[in-house]
Every structure is written in C-alpha cells, then in structure tokens.
Design a protein around this motif. Structure first.
Motif, PDB file in Angstrom:
ATOM      1  N   VAL A  72       0.875  -1.175   0.000  1.00 45.07           N
ATOM      2  CA  VAL A  72       0.000   0.000   0.000  1.00 45.07           C
ATOM      3  C   VAL A  72       0.908   1.220   0.000  1.00 45.07           C
ATOM      4  CG1 VAL A  72      -1.629   1.361   1.351  1.00 45.07           C
ATOM      5  CG2 VAL A  72      -1.949  -1.109   1.148  1.00 45.07           C
ATOM      6  N   PHE A  75      -5.735  -1.257   6.880  1.00 43.46           N
ATOM      7  CA  PHE A  75      -4.773  -1.725   5.881  1.00 43.46           C
ATOM      8  C   PHE A  75      -4.489  -3.219   6.027  1.00 43.46           C
ATOM      9  CE2 PHE A  75      -2.854   2.798   5.953  1.00 43.46           C
ATOM     10  CZ  PHE A  75      -3.829   3.234   5.076  1.00 43.46           C
ATOM     11  N   LEU A 118      -3.941  -6.241   2.855  1.00 42.92           N
ATOM     12  CA  LEU A 118      -2.567  -6.660   2.574  1.00 42.92           C
ATOM     13  C   LEU A 118      -2.473  -8.173   2.407  1.00 42.92           C
ATOM     14  CD1 LEU A 118      -0.545  -4.484   5.128  1.00 42.92           C
ATOM     15  CD2 LEU A 118      -0.615  -4.197   2.641  1.00 42.92           C
ATOM     16  N   VAL A 174       3.163  -1.540   4.162  1.00 40.14           N
ATOM     17  CA  VAL A 174       2.649  -0.196   3.942  1.00 40.14           C
ATOM     18  C   VAL A 174       3.828   0.755   3.786  1.00 40.14           C
ATOM     19  CG1 VAL A 174       1.372   1.735   4.940  1.00 40.14           C
ATOM     20  CG2 VAL A 174       0.537  -0.604   5.252  1.00 40.14           C
TER      21      VAL A 174
END
Length: 278
Positions: free
Chosen positions: A165, A184, A188, A194
C-alpha cells in the motif's frame, strides 16, 4: 468542527497550543488556525479539527486550487511534463517487498506520477484511489485501474489484496490514522507492507507560519510515527534516516515475519520540548 480535549495518540489531557498559523494551499495566504501539541508524547494535531464530512466539502472546494489546474486539459498538460523521478525513488525503496505479483494500491495518487512510473517503467500491477474527479478520469483513461472516491468508499466493495500500500504524502491527511492502519491489514497479502512518506514536524525548511497545512489533521515526528505504528500493532521495518524534512518508512503487521527496527536516537526525535523549541 470538533474540539479535541485529549491527545489522539496517547489519550493524555496535557495538551497546549503550539502554533496558530498555516496555509491551505501551496503558495496561498497565511491563515489563522491552531495546532496543539501533547506535552506527554509530542503528538501535534489541528484543533479544533474538521470532521470527515467537513473535509469532503473542503476538498471539493479546493480541488482546482490545490492541484493547480482548472480544467481537464490543464491537468493533462501538467501530467505530460512530469518525470519518473518520484516513481523511481518509491520503487527503489519498496522493490524488495513487491513479490512476484507486484500488486500495489496507490492511495491518493494525485496526478499519478508514482502510479504511472510503477506501472510503465517497473511493470507493477497498480490500482489507485483518488478523490478528484478530473484526475481520476484522466488516470483511468491512461491505463490505471482507479477508484474515484475516498479510501473508506473504496473499502466498501474491495476484494483485492495487495503486496504494497503506497501513501506518498497522504497519511497526514487522515483524521483517523490509527483506524486506517488497522484497515490496511484487511487489504494486505500475508507479507504485505505499507509504504508512507509524510512531512517531519521535527525537521522542516519552510517558515513556521507556512509549515502547518489545514489539510493535515496530524503532524508526525519519528517518535510519534513510531508510537502510532506500535498502537496499531504495526512495526516499522525500513526507514530512510538520511532524508531531510520527510519521514519515509515501510511498516508491516506485527504478526508478519519481518524484523522491526531497533530503537535508536532517530526514533526519539520528536519529544514535546524539542518540537516546541524547534
């Protein structure tokens, strides 16, 4: 508007006014609004602070001014003149985490400099989220799978999982950063990460009256960014300690196999006294 009586990171009530000026667009006039700081953890935040619906209206109003374009044609001309430098920097930082799929979600992709470079130059499978109707329309026409709307809207129907991300100067725009980090985890891959870059409130070159941005509910230092990752059960696994004025990091879930970075002096930068003095 909401008035915050406590720190949004450590929940301490020991907060005080840090500065009362800033801007809402690059090169714009200096405005009056307050940023407070937590005297316990050093977290800096806009206060009072617009809510989610307030920010939707604000972004609609400032869409053209902040993107420096008043039409689709002007935006396309600007896109044609961008270099691959930003995408190259991001790719160099994230490439070891891309896996075979190279599946990336670029949140708040803006003009698409990072998205296009990652797709066209490095062969990544790029999805993007962008609230601007003008920019998302152009980006979609140029071959990026883009969702026009907020990240929260994107989540409602998303079924995809991503290796990385990407948030290049986006995370500081979220009014609920800890909740976003938790979200998030749901998009994932098992070893997904991230990537983010945010302004560093403990290291900046702009005059202080122009540093704070009304579109940034929160301002991060190395210390408070690490504190935020810890509270959301993430760990920072990579950081560019040589980058000035910016915090460039990669985070992974604490349940992942990656080794977190050890504590050092870098992560202590950003205490209440040091930021207030700076």
């Amino acid at each position: 508007m909401r008035v915050l009586e406590k720190c949004g990171l450590c929940d301490s009530g020991r907060i005080e006014l840090l500065h009362n000026h800033g801007i809402s667009e690059k090169g714009g006039e200096t405005l009056n609004f307050n940023n407070f700081i937590c005297k316990d953890c050093g977290f800096v935040f806009l206060n009072p602070q617009p809510g989610a619906e307030d920010y939707v209206a604000i972004y609609q109003k400032y869409e053209y001014e902040r993107h420096s374009c008043n039409s689709k044609e002007e935006a396309e001309k600007l896109m044609d003149n961008f270099s691959d430098e930003k995408a190259e920097q991001v790719y160099s930082f994230i490439k070891e985490y891309l896996g075979q799929e190279k599946k990336i979600l670029d949140i708040g992709c803006g003009f698409g400099q990072v998205s296009f470079g990652l797709k066209d130059k490095f062969g990544c499978n790029v999805f993007a989220v962008e609230p601007s109707k003008i920019l998302s329309e152009i980006i979609g026409e140029r071959g990026i799978n883009v969702f026009c709307g907020t990240f929260d809207d994107f989540l409602k129907n998303n079924q995809e999982k991503f290796n990385v991300v990407v948030m290049h100067h986006v995370f500081e725009h979220f009014i609920d950063p800890l909740n976003k980090l938790e979200q998030f985890k749901n998009i994932l891959c098992p070893q997904g990460v991230v990537y983010m870059e945010v302004p560093d409130v403990s290291s900046f070159k702009k005059p202080v009256d122009q540093f704070f941005d009304y579109m940034h509910p929160y301002s991060y230092s190395p210390k408070t960014l690490r504190d935020a990752s810890d509270r959301a059960r993430f760990k920072i696994i990579k950081v560019n300690e040589e980058k000035r004025y910016r915090l460039q990091t990669i985070m992974a879930s604490q349940e992942s196999d990656y080794a977190g970075l050890a504590q050092n002096d870098f992560w202590q930068r950003g205490s209440y006294k040091s930021i207030a003095r700076y």
